[in-house]
Design an enzyme around this catalytic site. Structure first.
Site, PDB file in Angstrom:
ATOM      1  N   TRP A 299       1.030  -1.172  -0.101  1.00 40.21           N
ATOM      2  CA  TRP A 299      -0.106  -0.173   0.083  1.00 40.21           C
ATOM      3  C   TRP A 299       0.849   1.422  -0.031  1.00 40.21           C
ATOM      4  O   TRP A 299       0.173   2.244   0.073  1.00 40.21           O
ATOM      5  CB  TRP A 299      -1.008  -0.011   1.308  1.00 40.21           C
ATOM      6  N   ASN A 300       2.112   1.146   0.225  1.00 40.31           N
ATOM      7  CA  ASN A 300       2.971   2.547   0.378  1.00 40.31           C
ATOM      8  C   ASN A 300       3.384   3.120  -0.937  1.00 40.31           C
ATOM      9  O   ASN A 300       3.220   4.396  -0.815  1.00 40.31           O
ATOM     10  CB  ASN A 300       4.240   2.397   1.388  1.00 40.31           C
TER      11      ASN A 300
ATOM     12  N   LYS B  79      -2.043  -8.423  -8.039  1.00 37.91           N
ATOM     13  CA  LYS B  79      -3.148  -8.330  -6.711  1.00 37.91           C
ATOM     14  C   LYS B  79      -2.568  -7.088  -5.971  1.00 37.91           C
ATOM     15  O   LYS B  79      -1.554  -7.239  -5.258  1.00 37.91           O
ATOM     16  CB  LYS B  79      -3.113  -9.632  -5.782  1.00 37.91           C
ATOM     17  N   PRO B  80      -3.315  -5.993  -5.790  1.00 38.01           N
ATOM     18  CA  PRO B  80      -2.818  -4.809  -4.941  1.00 38.01           C
ATOM     19  C   PRO B  80      -3.108  -4.933  -3.609  1.00 38.01           C
ATOM     20  O   PRO B  80      -3.919  -6.000  -3.088  1.00 38.01           O
ATOM     21  CB  PRO B  80      -3.574  -3.801  -5.686  1.00 38.01           C
ATOM     22  N   ALA B  81      -2.452  -4.293  -2.567  1.00 39.01           N
ATOM     23  CA  ALA B  81      -2.834  -4.236  -1.323  1.00 39.01           C
ATOM     24  C   ALA B  81      -4.386  -3.908  -1.089  1.00 39.01           C
ATOM     25  O   ALA B  81      -4.978  -3.020  -1.981  1.00 39.01           O
ATOM     26  CB  ALA B  81      -1.959  -3.224  -0.460  1.00 39.01           C
TER      27      ALA B  81
ATOM     28  N   GLY C 126       6.394  -6.236  -0.427  1.00 39.80           N
ATOM     29  CA  GLY C 126       6.100  -6.245   0.828  1.00 39.80           C
ATOM     30  C   GLY C 126       6.732  -6.504   2.240  1.00 39.80           C
ATOM     31  O   GLY C 126       7.939  -6.256   1.995  1.00 39.80           O
ATOM     32  N   SER C 127       6.165  -7.031   3.063  1.00 42.77           N
ATOM     33  CA  SER C 127       7.126  -7.218   4.134  1.00 42.77           C
ATOM     34  C   SER C 127       7.813  -8.693   4.004  1.00 42.77           C
ATOM     35  O   SER C 127       7.330  -9.503   3.397  1.00 42.77           O
ATOM     36  CB  SER C 127       5.953  -7.338   5.309  1.00 42.77           C
TER      37      SER C 127
ATOM     38  N   LEU D 294      11.620  -6.462  -0.302  1.00 48.07           N
ATOM     39  CA  LEU D 294      11.079  -6.898   0.937  1.00 48.07           C
ATOM     40  C   LEU D 294      11.510  -5.450   2.201  1.00 48.07           C
ATOM     41  O   LEU D 294      11.788  -4.662   1.660  1.00 48.07           O
ATOM     42  CB  LEU D 294      11.621  -7.876   1.708  1.00 48.07           C
TER      43      LEU D 294
ATOM     44  N   GLU E 290      11.486  -2.440  11.963  1.00 51.43           N
ATOM     45  CA  GLU E 290      11.196  -1.521  10.676  1.00 51.43           C
ATOM     46  C   GLU E 290      10.144  -0.417  11.432  1.00 51.43           C
ATOM     47  O   GLU E 290       9.162  -1.189  11.930  1.00 51.43           O
ATOM     48  CB  GLU E 290      10.648  -2.126   9.651  1.00 51.43           C
TER      49      GLU E 290
HETATM   50  P1  NAP Z   1       2.345  -6.753   3.382  1.00 56.48           P
HETATM   51  O1  NAP Z   1       1.589  -6.870   4.776  1.00 56.48           O
HETATM   52  O2  NAP Z   1       3.616  -7.775   3.309  1.00 56.48           O
HETATM   53  O3  NAP Z   1       1.435  -6.614   2.293  1.00 56.48           O
HETATM   54  C1  NAP Z   1       1.881  -6.645   0.827  1.00 56.48           C
HETATM   55  C2  NAP Z   1       0.983  -7.306   0.058  1.00 56.48           C
HETATM   56  O4  NAP Z   1       0.966  -8.652   0.235  1.00 56.48           O
HETATM   57  C3  NAP Z   1      -0.621  -6.816   0.120  1.00 56.48           C
HETATM   58  O5  NAP Z   1      -0.943  -6.942  -1.147  1.00 56.48           O
HETATM   59  C4  NAP Z   1      -1.094  -7.920   0.919  1.00 56.48           C
HETATM   60  O6  NAP Z   1      -2.291  -8.098   0.683  1.00 56.48           O
HETATM   61  C5  NAP Z   1      -0.377  -8.982   0.412  1.00 56.48           C
HETATM   62  N1  NAP Z   1      -0.363 -10.396   1.507  1.00 56.48           N
HETATM   63  C6  NAP Z   1      -0.477 -10.318   2.662  1.00 56.48           C
HETATM   64  N2  NAP Z   1      -0.491 -11.445   3.236  1.00 56.48           N
HETATM   65  C7  NAP Z   1      -0.311 -12.268   2.084  1.00 56.48           C
HETATM   66  C8  NAP Z   1      -0.217 -13.855   1.964  1.00 56.48           C
HETATM   67  N3  NAP Z   1      -0.437 -14.801   2.887  1.00 56.48           N
HETATM   68  N4  NAP Z   1      -0.338 -14.304   0.606  1.00 56.48           N
HETATM   69  C9  NAP Z   1      -0.412 -13.515  -0.576  1.00 56.48           C
HETATM   70  N5  NAP Z   1      -0.297 -12.007  -0.194  1.00 56.48           N
HETATM   71  C10 NAP Z   1      -0.366 -11.526   1.020  1.00 56.48           C
HETATM   72  O7  NAP Z   1       3.307  -5.315   3.374  1.00 56.48           O
HETATM   73  P2  NAP Z   1       2.662  -3.856   3.430  1.00 56.48           P
HETATM   74  O8  NAP Z   1       2.317  -3.713   4.978  1.00 56.48           O
HETATM   75  O9  NAP Z   1       1.435  -3.650   2.414  1.00 56.48           O
HETATM   76  O10 NAP Z   1       3.847  -2.937   3.075  1.00 56.48           O
HETATM   77  C11 NAP Z   1       4.921  -2.978   4.039  1.00 56.48           C
HETATM   78  C12 NAP Z   1       6.135  -3.487   3.689  1.00 56.48           C
HETATM   79  O11 NAP Z   1       6.405  -3.600   2.317  1.00 56.48           O
HETATM   80  C13 NAP Z   1       7.215  -3.132   4.556  1.00 56.48           C
HETATM   81  O12 NAP Z   1       8.079  -4.016   5.008  1.00 56.48           O
HETATM   82  C14 NAP Z   1       8.160  -2.143   3.443  1.00 56.48           C
HETATM   83  O13 NAP Z   1       9.537  -2.288   3.740  1.00 56.48           O
HETATM   84  C15 NAP Z   1       7.907  -3.220   2.162  1.00 56.48           C
HETATM   85  N6  NAP Z   1       8.268  -2.646   0.974  1.00 56.48           N
HETATM   86  C16 NAP Z   1       9.283  -3.104   0.259  1.00 56.48           C
HETATM   87  C17 NAP Z   1       9.661  -2.323  -0.926  1.00 56.48           C
HETATM   88  C18 NAP Z   1      10.674  -2.732  -1.656  1.00 56.48           C
HETATM   89  O14 NAP Z   1      11.105  -2.435  -2.789  1.00 56.48           O
HETATM   90  N7  NAP Z   1      11.796  -3.616  -1.187  1.00 56.48           N
HETATM   91  C19 NAP Z   1       8.881  -1.341  -1.214  1.00 56.48           C
HETATM   92  C20 NAP Z   1       8.010  -0.950  -0.778  1.00 56.48           C
HETATM   93  C21 NAP Z   1       7.393  -1.557   0.577  1.00 56.48           C
HETATM   94  P3  NAP Z   1      -3.484  -7.283   1.853  1.00 56.48           P
HETATM   95  O15 NAP Z   1      -3.311  -5.989   1.637  1.00 56.48           O
HETATM   96  O16 NAP Z   1      -4.730  -7.772   1.251  1.00 56.48           O
HETATM   97  O17 NAP Z   1      -3.446  -8.059   3.170  1.00 56.48           O
END
Ligand code: NAP
Length: 484
Positions: free
Chosen positions: A154-155, A178-180, A231-232, A254, A384
């Protein structure tokens, strides 16, 4: 903004905008005022399977398009984005909360990634390797991997798609996105962008809904040949394990725990500007945001004083407001996590010197905060933060700060301020991070590879290697070439 033609509340599957099979939907909230913006489909396994099949069906023709054709579609998508930048930025701010200036910047950099990959599409070279045999040619070909699945956070709800869809199209792949759940509208807008650019139907399929169900189907379905995830680290690990069953290619962007190192010999005003940009952008909610400030003893007091002044001057408010520099956090859970880390830090000896609490605007607004006297073993320095909180740590020597900066399971971004050229190169060589900013606080650009070391990820996005993740390499031995 809900009247915009880019504002869609349906899945895009095989060129048709559809609801979830059972009609289920969920609310999307504006983090600035807590109001419901609208509803999007709550899709599950069945809709995901349809989207994958639509992408597979489209792949048959799309893989045979020429690089010039794909480059032209990408350039058109780039133009559509820039022609509608203000509208797309409004949608982004409405669902994500970031200031409009940042949202405009995100749309612009997303478009820049498309242009970069439009150019890269025409440079997917194979190789003819000098052969060890007189009668055989050694040829290396590169082909699109097939259906790509992309899961985004989502960020950066718009530009994260550009870094995935851009190379996928350039390579000749089709995708399922699939977006957040907190920010689906910027991703659904990509469907309209693709339509306006005349991209063939089924090349991009977008669906919203249950992360577990969609992720489960994406990772287990053998038609999906590659998974790209941002994502995370926790969710990334789950997806790597799931994708192992069908041995998919994976790339992972990540989490991070970026150190920002200021040496005594740094240009202090430049370091303050970099510190503000790298920490408070997007309310501290970026993967490359500084998490730990390391400041050398000789400049420490001066840095903290100037930094506090700059932090206290930041304008907090609804992202659509004039001159706003920091919007709300994405939700109340994010506020609670920030508070938990701050409480742990102050209970173990750290001191809040700026901000430190929920903002008087209410909701998920939080004061831009600085906390000093932080120790590397505190949770705030290990986890983080993902919020507008700067944790400042004092250090004495170069070796000491290197050890502390590298003492993390993460390895995404780091920053270092010094005027000593030798030190700048020594630090670059030894910092275990995929992205290094020397005397710069914001360094992302489509021309450079973006990716982390250690548990911050696998593979890289952008740069001249970004497209490799979307290609299979084939060696063909062409025999029977004897000279008569
Ligand atoms: P997240 O909780 O990992 O969610 C990211 C995406 O994964 C969302 O679309 C989420 O869907 C989905 N998701 C969650 N659980 C899942 C599962 N079990 N199976 C498949 N998909 C699943 O991360 P976030 O809170 O949105 O984003 C923040 C994190 O992203 C931070 O740790 C940040 O550092 C990291 N990030 C990294 C980068 C990079 O380039 N390295 C860039 C941006 C962000 P739902 O929303 O439907 O739960």
């Amino acid at each position: 903004m809900t009247n915009s033609e880019f504002f869609k509340q349906a899945n895009l599957i095989g060129g048709t905008w559809t609801a979830a099979d059972n009609g289920a939907s969920f609310d999307v909230i504006n983090p600035a005022d807590g109001e419901v913006i609208g509803q999007v489909p709550k899709s599950g396994v069945a809709e995901t399977r349809k989207a994958i099949e639509a992408a597979e069906a489209a792949f048959g023709d799309f893989r045979r398009t020429t690089a010039n054709e794909r480059a032209a579609w990408l350039r058109k998508m780039h133009d559509v984005m820039l022609d509608n930048q203000a509208e797309l930025a409004q949608i982004l701010t409405m669902e994500q909360g970031k200031p409009l200036a940042e949202a405009n910047g995100e749309i612009a950099i997303g478009a820049a990634y498309l242009l970069w990959f439009a150019e890269e599409a025409r440079r997917i070279y194979g190789e003819i390797v000098p052969s060890p045999w007189k009668d055989k040619k050694v040829m290396v070909n590169r082909y699109p991997v097939g259906v790509v699945a992309a899961i985004t956070p989502w960020n950066f709800p718009s530009s994260m798609l550009a870094r995935k869809i851009g190379p996928a199209i350039a390579a000749g792949c089709t995708s399922v996105v699939k977006p957040a759940s907190q920010t689906p509208y910027s991703a659904l807008a990509w469907g309209v962008i693709a339509e306006k650019a005349g991209l063939p139907t089924g090349v991009i399929n977008i669906l919203t809904g249950s992360a577990g169900e969609i992720g489960g189907e994406i990772t287990s379905n053998p038609l999906v040949k590659k998974l790209t995830f941002t994502g995370s680290t926790g969710v990334g690990k789950i997806l790597i394990k799931q994708a192992a069953e069908t041995v998919k290619k994976v790339s992972m962007e990540l989490g991070g725990n970026a150190p920002f190192i200021v040496f005594d010999d740094a240009d202090i005003d430049r370091s303050i500007a970099g510190a503000i940009a790298s920490k408070y952008r997007n309310s501290g909610q970026t993967c490359v945001c500084t998490n730990r400030f390391f400041v050398q003893a000789g400049i420490y007091d001066q840095f903290v004083e100037k930094f506090n002044t700059a932090v206290n001057a930041l304008k907090v408010g609804d992202g659509t407001g004039e001159g706003v520099q920091q919007g709300p956090l994405i939700d109340m859970a994010a506020v609670e996590k920030v508070e938990e880390l701050l409480t742990d830090a102050t209970n173990t000896g750290a001191k809040v010197v700026a901000g430190g609490k929920r903002h008087s605007l209410g909701g998920s607004f939080f004061e831009p905060t600085v906390v000093t006297g932080v120790k590397p073993e505190m949770r705030i320095a290990k986890e983080e933060i993902f919020g507008p909180v700067s944790a400042v740590i004092k250090f004495d020597t170069e070796n000491q700060v290197l050890a502390m900066a590298n003492d993390s399971e993460y390895g995404l971004a780091c920053y270092c301020y010094t005027k000593d050229l030798g030190r700048a190169f020594r630090m670059t060589d030894q910092l275990e991070y995929g992205l290094v900013g020397i005397n710069e606080g914001i360094i992302t650009t489509p021309e450079a590879p973006f990716g982390g070391m250690k548990e911050s990820g696998l593979g890289s996005e952008g740069g001249n290697r970004g497209i490799d993740e979307y290609l299979n390499t084939q060696y063909a031995c062409i025999g029977g070439l004897e000279h008569t």
